[in-house]
Design a protein around this motif. Structure first.
Motif, PDB file in Angstrom:
ATOM      1  N   GLU A 213     -49.990  -5.869 -10.504  1.00 20.43           N
ATOM      2  CA  GLU A 213     -50.564  -4.768 -11.275  1.00 20.43           C
ATOM      3  C   GLU A 213     -50.372  -3.434 -10.551  1.00 20.43           C
ATOM      4  OE1 GLU A 213     -54.974  -3.410 -12.938  1.00 20.43           O
ATOM      5  OE2 GLU A 213     -54.493  -5.549 -12.801  1.00 20.43           O
ATOM      6  N   SER A 214     -50.620  -3.442  -9.245  1.00 18.26           N
ATOM      7  CA  SER A 214     -50.437  -2.213  -8.470  1.00 18.26           C
ATOM      8  C   SER A 214     -48.964  -1.836  -8.367  1.00 18.26           C
ATOM      9  CB  SER A 214     -51.033  -2.383  -7.071  1.00 18.26           C
ATOM     10  OG  SER A 214     -50.495  -3.524  -6.414  1.00 18.26           O
TER      11      SER A 214
ATOM     12  N   CYS B 250     -48.705  -8.001  -3.052  1.00 14.87           N
ATOM     13  CA  CYS B 250     -48.917  -7.381  -4.371  1.00 14.87           C
ATOM     14  C   CYS B 250     -49.643  -8.266  -5.365  1.00 14.87           C
ATOM     15  CB  CYS B 250     -47.571  -6.959  -4.955  1.00 14.87           C
ATOM     16  SG  CYS B 250     -46.453  -8.334  -5.354  1.00 14.87           S
TER      17      CYS B 250
ATOM     18  N   THR C  31     -55.720  -2.730  -8.680  1.00 16.36           N
ATOM     19  CA  THR C  31     -55.535  -4.179  -8.577  1.00 16.36           C
ATOM     20  C   THR C  31     -56.717  -4.888  -9.234  1.00 16.36           C
ATOM     21  OG1 THR C  31     -56.770  -4.612  -6.538  1.00 16.36           O
ATOM     22  CG2 THR C  31     -54.528  -3.744  -6.291  1.00 16.36           C
TER      23      THR C  31
END
Length: 284
Positions: A69-70, A65, A202
């Motif tokens: 952000e995602s 990750c 992202t």
């Protein structure tokens, strides 16, 4: 990130010829590497939080990750799910926690190695509703095919976690190989397709879009039994490649797009059906 990203450069122009053999070997041989102690502790803590805080909520995993952000976007998009983001970098995860206002209650970030985390989650009986692999390291050198997730010994375990699996990349060969690997080991039909995100998920996706890169993805529902399709689940991956079902070939672009300087395109095919065409970025 500045919008000056380069596309992956590789001598590889099609699905790697050694991938079918890797898939056959990994599907037949259990992966027995011991899990590191710190990964076992990280997993146990995160799984306890999931069971305590989320009850019977369905699980979404954001693998690799980065700065999260995602993961935050997924937690907000699926408020009835519990979302876990896993990354091996403490620095990136610290940036995630410091850069978000209004931290979602259904979100957890975990520092761990995915190879161990996937296996520990599988052994604990964890099953996913959704699984995201957004812009993993493509390892474009031909000698590094075994470092790509679909070439790694942990890949069969990752597939067994089920869920709707989505992977994105700016290297079409990575996604084409992943499609072959998924179909070979699970029997689920999956194709490489162009990706046109309405909003970047992202920092890498934002940078690639700003740099004008074409983006690619595959998406497959591993929660259900595979449908009936020609060759699905029948024979080995090596058989599929020998039969010529997967192929990549070059063709000169006679009417070049003025936005693309390259004169050659890579045609990715399954069983003689063109799935996509991608500009050549491999020094052709």
């Amino acid at each position: 990130m500045p919008a000056d990203s380069r596309l992956p450069i590789s001598r590889q122009t099609a699905v790697h010829q050694q991938l079918p053999r890797l898939l056959d070997r990994h599907s037949r041989t259990p992966f027995r590497k011991p899990c590191a102690d710190y990964n076992q502790v990280a997993f146990a803590d995160s799984f306890e939080r999931y069971q305590r805080l989320a009850g019977g909520a369905q699980l979404i995993l954001d693998s690799g990750c980065g700065v999260g952000e995602s993961t935050v976007a997924l937690a907000r998009a699926f408020p009835d799910h519990y979302v876990i983001g896993v990354d091996q970098s403490a620095v990136r995860l610290a940036r995630a926690r410091s850069g978000v206002a209004g931290w979602p209650d259904n979100l957890d970030l975990v520092r761990a190695d995915l190879v161990d985390y996937w296996r520990l989650l599988h052994d604990a009986g964890g099953r996913l509703d959704r699984h995201y692999l957004l812009y993993p390291n493509p390892w474009p050198k031909m000698c590094h095919v075994g470092r790509r997730w679909h070439g790694h010994a942990v890949f069969p375990t990752m597939l067994a976690l089920a869920g709707v699996l989505e992977c994105r990349s700016n290297w079409p060969i990575y996604i084409a190989e992943l499609c072959l690997a998924i179909e070979s080991l699970s029997g689920h039909a999956v194709v490489l397709e162009a990706c046109f995100p309405t909003a970047p998920m992202t920092p890498f996706e934002r940078k690639y879009l700003a740099s004008g890169h074409p983006l690619w993805r595959c998406r497959v529902d591993l929660r259900s039994h595979p449908g009936t399709c020609a060759g699905a689940g029948q024979g080995s991956a090596d058989d599929a490649c020998r039969a010529g079902k997967w192929s990549g070939r070059w063709k000169q672009n006679t009417a070049p797009n003025p936005l693309i300087k390259n004169r050659f395109f890579l045609f990715v095919q399954w069983n003689k059906t063109v799935l996509c065409t991608a500009p050549s970025f491999f020094g052709k």
